[in-house]
Design a protein around this motif. Structure first.
Motif, PDB file in Angstrom:
ATOM      1  N   LYS A 178     -18.064   2.136 -46.881  1.00  0.00           N
ATOM      2  CA  LYS A 178     -18.970   1.305 -47.445  1.00  0.00           C
ATOM      3  C   LYS A 178     -18.461   0.322 -48.098  1.00  0.00           C
ATOM      4  O   LYS A 178     -19.121  -0.694 -48.878  1.00  0.00           O
ATOM      5  CB  LYS A 178     -20.122   2.074 -47.982  1.00  0.00           C
ATOM      6  N   SER A 179     -17.180   0.074 -48.359  1.00  0.00           N
ATOM      7  CA  SER A 179     -16.501  -0.718 -49.396  1.00  0.00           C
ATOM      8  C   SER A 179     -16.842  -2.283 -49.125  1.00  0.00           C
ATOM      9  O   SER A 179     -17.104  -2.938 -49.899  1.00  0.00           O
ATOM     10  CB  SER A 179     -14.892  -0.382 -49.067  1.00  0.00           C
ATOM     11  N   VAL A 181     -19.428  -3.864 -47.834  1.00  0.00           N
ATOM     12  CA  VAL A 181     -20.787  -4.217 -48.303  1.00  0.00           C
ATOM     13  C   VAL A 181     -20.757  -3.989 -50.073  1.00  0.00           C
ATOM     14  O   VAL A 181     -21.444  -4.742 -50.690  1.00  0.00           O
ATOM     15  CB  VAL A 181     -21.923  -3.234 -47.781  1.00  0.00           C
ATOM     16  N   VAL A 182     -20.057  -3.140 -50.489  1.00  0.00           N
ATOM     17  CA  VAL A 182     -19.981  -2.903 -51.848  1.00  0.00           C
ATOM     18  C   VAL A 182     -19.268  -4.095 -52.437  1.00  0.00           C
ATOM     19  O   VAL A 182     -19.902  -4.679 -53.522  1.00  0.00           O
ATOM     20  CB  VAL A 182     -19.466  -1.664 -52.386  1.00  0.00           C
ATOM     21  N   HIS A 183     -18.397  -4.546 -51.909  1.00  0.00           N
ATOM     22  CA  HIS A 183     -17.616  -5.824 -52.418  1.00  0.00           C
ATOM     23  C   HIS A 183     -18.651  -6.981 -52.418  1.00  0.00           C
ATOM     24  O   HIS A 183     -18.517  -7.903 -53.104  1.00  0.00           O
ATOM     25  CB  HIS A 183     -16.188  -5.926 -51.750  1.00  0.00           C
ATOM     26  N   GLU A 184     -19.079  -6.978 -51.013  1.00  0.00           N
ATOM     27  CA  GLU A 184     -19.997  -8.379 -50.860  1.00  0.00           C
ATOM     28  C   GLU A 184     -21.211  -8.240 -52.290  1.00  0.00           C
ATOM     29  O   GLU A 184     -21.442  -9.375 -52.533  1.00  0.00           O
ATOM     30  CB  GLU A 184     -20.817  -8.187 -49.632  1.00  0.00           C
ATOM     31  N   ILE A 185     -21.900  -6.901 -52.334  1.00  0.00           N
ATOM     32  CA  ILE A 185     -22.779  -7.195 -53.639  1.00  0.00           C
ATOM     33  C   ILE A 185     -22.160  -7.511 -54.683  1.00  0.00           C
ATOM     34  O   ILE A 185     -22.587  -8.120 -55.492  1.00  0.00           O
ATOM     35  CB  ILE A 185     -23.565  -5.769 -53.417  1.00  0.00           C
ATOM     36  N   TYR A 186     -21.009  -6.906 -54.999  1.00  0.00           N
ATOM     37  CA  TYR A 186     -20.332  -7.378 -56.344  1.00  0.00           C
ATOM     38  C   TYR A 186     -20.031  -9.014 -56.302  1.00  0.00           C
ATOM     39  O   TYR A 186     -20.164  -9.613 -57.416  1.00  0.00           O
ATOM     40  CB  TYR A 186     -18.937  -6.720 -56.580  1.00  0.00           C
ATOM     41  N   HIS A 187     -19.758  -9.597 -55.296  1.00  0.00           N
ATOM     42  CA  HIS A 187     -19.428 -10.938 -55.175  1.00  0.00           C
ATOM     43  C   HIS A 187     -20.825 -11.789 -55.615  1.00  0.00           C
ATOM     44  O   HIS A 187     -20.908 -12.706 -56.357  1.00  0.00           O
ATOM     45  CB  HIS A 187     -18.861 -11.168 -53.845  1.00  0.00           C
TER      46      HIS A 187
END
Length: 196
Positions: A178-179, A181-187
């Motif tokens: 899931k990393s 998508v997690v990074h996309e959300i943080y972006h």
């Protein structure tokens, strides 16, 4: 005070390092379940006991992770961030937490002094950090973003349900799956805050 630059730098664990207190990670089933409206109440009860036990050694405590986001499917594990003056000064909190039934699982001194404790019933991941760490700031930003963005909350729920496939005993693989998508959300979060 933590700077935006520090908040945006994600810590990368060196796979060669073993931070597990007993040398090996604990084995447990990894499942994702529907949101339970009792989770905030469970957190509140746990936090009250921790505050009472740690007293002035406790600088801050927060309910983080997916169980802190109403309506979000999650692993049935309450994630708690606990901030102390210096996580390396274990005498100020370890015995007190052990007295409440928490077990020290991980020591990561390079990761803002991070210590991870487990509690079994209810299942809790208690993260102890040194004050003014970007990691606790990141956790709160992610939680609060998902609380107000129904679109990203659903995106995250979907990716977690997909990420769990074939990972019932492999928490690291689940996180890896899931990393992206997690990074996309943080972006999106960092962009929305004007950090980038």
């Amino acid at each position: 005070m933590v700077s935006p630059k520090e908040i945006m730098e994600h810590y990368v664990i060196d796979p060669q390092d073993s931070y597990f207190v007993n040398g090996v990670p604990p084995v447990e089933n990894v499942v994702v379940v529907a949101y339970d409206p009792l989770w905030p109440e469970i957190y509140s009860t746990l936090a009250s006991k921790i505050k009472s036990k740690l007293g002035s050694h406790l600088l801050k405590i927060d309910h983080v992770g997916s169980t802190a986001v109403p309506g979000l499917a999650a692993k049935p594990v309450i994630d708690i961030d606990l901030t102390v003056a210096d996580a390396a000064d274990e005498k100020t909190y370890v015995l007190a937490l052990e007295g409440l039934g928490y077990r020290l699982i991980v020591r990561e001194p390079r990761f803002h002094g991070h210590r991870l404790f487990h509690y079994d019933n209810p299942r809790v991941n208690l993260h102890v950090f040194t004050r003014d760490t970007p990691e606790t700031a990141r956790h709160l930003l992610f939680r609060d973003w998902l609380r107000q963005s129904k679109k990203d909350c659903q995106l995250y729920a979907d990716v977690k349900l997909d990420a769990i496939k074939g990972c019932s005993l492999d928490i690291q693989q689940y996180h890896e799956n899931k990393s992206k998508v997690v990074h996309e959300i943080y972006h999106k979060i960092f962009k929305g805050l004007g950090y980038i």
